[in-house]
Design a protein around this motif. Structure first.
Motif, PDB file in Angstrom:
ATOM      1  N   TRP A 167     -14.335  -1.649  -2.736  1.00  0.00           N
ATOM      2  CA  TRP A 167     -13.686  -2.414  -3.796  1.00  0.00           C
ATOM      3  C   TRP A 167     -12.351  -2.958  -3.322  1.00  0.00           C
ATOM      4  N   ALA A 168     -11.600  -2.151  -2.593  1.00  0.00           N
ATOM      5  CA  ALA A 168     -10.306  -2.616  -2.090  1.00  0.00           C
ATOM      6  C   ALA A 168     -10.479  -3.838  -1.197  1.00  0.00           C
ATOM      7  N   GLN A 177      -1.861  -8.116  -5.621  1.00  0.00           N
ATOM      8  CA  GLN A 177      -1.593  -6.960  -4.772  1.00  0.00           C
ATOM      9  C   GLN A 177      -2.601  -5.873  -5.114  1.00  0.00           C
ATOM     10  N   VAL A 178      -3.154  -5.249  -4.073  1.00  0.00           N
ATOM     11  CA  VAL A 178      -4.060  -4.124  -4.271  1.00  0.00           C
ATOM     12  C   VAL A 178      -3.427  -2.876  -3.683  1.00  0.00           C
ATOM     13  N   THR A 179      -3.430  -1.814  -4.478  1.00  0.00           N
ATOM     14  CA  THR A 179      -2.911  -0.522  -4.046  1.00  0.00           C
ATOM     15  C   THR A 179      -4.027   0.506  -4.172  1.00  0.00           C
ATOM     16  N   LEU A 180      -4.279   1.250  -3.092  1.00  0.00           N
ATOM     17  CA  LEU A 180      -5.310   2.285  -3.127  1.00  0.00           C
ATOM     18  C   LEU A 180      -4.643   3.654  -3.098  1.00  0.00           C
ATOM     19  N   VAL A 181      -5.035   4.510  -4.042  1.00  0.00           N
ATOM     20  CA  VAL A 181      -4.458   5.850  -4.176  1.00  0.00           C
ATOM     21  C   VAL A 181      -5.558   6.878  -3.932  1.00  0.00           C
ATOM     22  N   HIS A 182      -5.283   7.807  -2.998  1.00  0.00           N
ATOM     23  CA  HIS A 182      -6.288   8.816  -2.675  1.00  0.00           C
ATOM     24  C   HIS A 182      -5.600  10.121  -2.286  1.00  0.00           C
ATOM     25  N   VAL A 201      -3.858  -4.286   1.928  1.00  0.00           N
ATOM     26  CA  VAL A 201      -3.926  -3.294   0.849  1.00  0.00           C
ATOM     27  C   VAL A 201      -2.846  -2.227   1.082  1.00  0.00           C
ATOM     28  N   ARG A 202      -2.088  -1.931   0.038  1.00  0.00           N
ATOM     29  CA  ARG A 202      -1.055  -0.899   0.127  1.00  0.00           C
ATOM     30  C   ARG A 202      -1.714   0.462  -0.095  1.00  0.00           C
ATOM     31  N   LEU A 203      -1.475   1.391   0.820  1.00  0.00           N
ATOM     32  CA  LEU A 203      -2.158   2.685   0.790  1.00  0.00           C
ATOM     33  C   LEU A 203      -1.192   3.804   0.423  1.00  0.00           C
ATOM     34  N   TYR A 204      -1.571   4.572  -0.589  1.00  0.00           N
ATOM     35  CA  TYR A 204      -0.889   5.816  -0.911  1.00  0.00           C
ATOM     36  C   TYR A 204      -1.890   6.944  -0.673  1.00  0.00           C
ATOM     37  N   TYR A 205      -1.824   7.564   0.502  1.00  0.00           N
ATOM     38  CA  TYR A 205      -2.722   8.654   0.866  1.00  0.00           C
ATOM     39  C   TYR A 205      -2.164   9.309   2.120  1.00  0.00           C
ATOM     40  N   PRO A 206      -2.544  10.537   2.476  1.00  0.00           N
ATOM     41  CA  PRO A 206      -3.240  11.469   1.586  1.00  0.00           C
ATOM     42  C   PRO A 206      -2.247  12.159   0.661  1.00  0.00           C
TER      43      PRO A 206
END
Length: 332
Positions: A167-168, A177-182, A201-206
């Motif tokens: 999806w991202a 803007q797309v932000t993925l949180v995991h 895509v901006r990543l917030y993980y882990p």
């Protein structure tokens, strides 16, 4: 009077559709039963606008486009589709040895059954964070039917499996803007993860989680927390896609005398037989050693199931009918 079919396929997803096509190629009178209002299974019900990558002949293809071709192929050999019917019972009727399938609407008679029910009935797992339920239908999405809903918006995606990563990659070209949180490591295909890291895509993980969804009439922002340090970020979001999996259930199939392990039907991989005479299964619903849950694997299992159903119906028939060209020439 009983209208008896040679084979009835439970499930109209990609594996069930190919099973119907191949059964027709082998000359079987074929029926498909599905509880959904249209054929295509999870592909069309959950993510018609998402690209899929694990089918032969397509570097990538939109799920809805793949389903359109699969439906045309399935019905081309004469299969009949019965939609919006949930199968609730299966029993053998002696002395004829026929199988009676009971749905929530009526009875169906058949000589063999191939179960291609995917993961069975499924519901998306809900994200339990303050505000999320309040904004379902007002910015929070569990199922995506229209990509245009994300055009020009700030989109937060929650999850780390194939669906979340896909999806991202699908949404970022049209979103602002797309932000993925995991909260853990990614469990998606390696190539997709590489493409994700190379994307904007901006990543917030882990170790990141969505702690709250906020807004007025519609979703406006999401509060994200680093669970180890407690550090928080407020991310603008007019849309959020929650892709953290599904709660699946085989439902009434558990009472059909099948061997079930972890919500999957145990089959013999050489025949796709379930142990119940005349009943076979294929696709994500089955399990056996070294099982891979892919569309490509499922259609191969469908061929095995159909061919063994043919021999079950007529022990003098050839198990291997040869290449498709030879089969179609014989039919003509």
């Amino acid at each position: 009077e009983r209208d008896v079919y040679d084979v009835t396929i439970i499930g109209g997803g990609p594996v069930g559709l190919f099973a119907a096509f191949y059964a027709g190629m082998r000359g079987l009178k074929t029926k498909i039963i599905d509880s959904l209002p249209e054929l295509g299974g999870q592909l069309i019900a959950v993510y018609p606008e998402k690209y899929i990558y694990d089918v032969a002949g397509f570097p990538k293809v939109l799920a809805k486009d793949y389903v359109a071709g699969a439906v045309e192929q399935a019905l081309s050999t004469g299969a009949v589709a019965c939609l919006e019917e949930a199968v609730v019972g299966l029993e053998r009727v002696e002395p004829e040895g026929l199988l009676r399938l009971t749905t929530d609407k009526r009875e169906h008679w058949t000589r063999t059954v191939i179960i291609c029910a995917g993961v069975g009935s499924f519901e998306p797992k809900r994200l339990e964070a303050p505000g999320v339920r309040e904004f379902e239908g007002r910015g929070v999405h569990y199922l995506v039917r229209d990509l245009e809903a994300f055009r020009g918006k700030d989109v937060v995606i929650v999850g780390g499996g194939d669906s979340a990563v896909d999806w991202a990659l699908t949404v970022y070209p049209l979103a602002r803007q797309v932000t993925l949180v995991h909260r853990s490591k990614f469990r998606a295909h390696e190539r997709s993860v590489q493409a994700l890291h190379a994307s904007p895509v901006r990543l917030y993980y882990p170790f990141y989680e969505v702690k709250e969804a906020r807004g007025n009439a519609w979703l406006e922002e999401v509060r994200v927390q680093q669970t180890r340090t407690g550090e928080e970020q407020v991310v603008p979001a007019q849309a959020m896609i929650v892709a953290i999996g599904f709660a699946a259930d085989l439902g009434p199939m558990k009472g059909w005398g099948l061997t079930v392990e972890r919500n999957s039907i145990v089959v013999d991989p050489q025949t796709m037989g379930t142990g119940v005479p005349g009943v076979y299964a294929a696709g994500d619903v089955v399990t056996y050693p070294s099982k891979f849950k892919l569309i490509a694997t499922g259609v191969a299992e469908a061929i095995i199931a159909v061919n063994h159903a043919v021999v079950y119906l007529d022990p003098s028939a050839r198990l291997d009918a040869g290449h498709s060209t030879n089969i179609m020439e014989k039919r003509e």
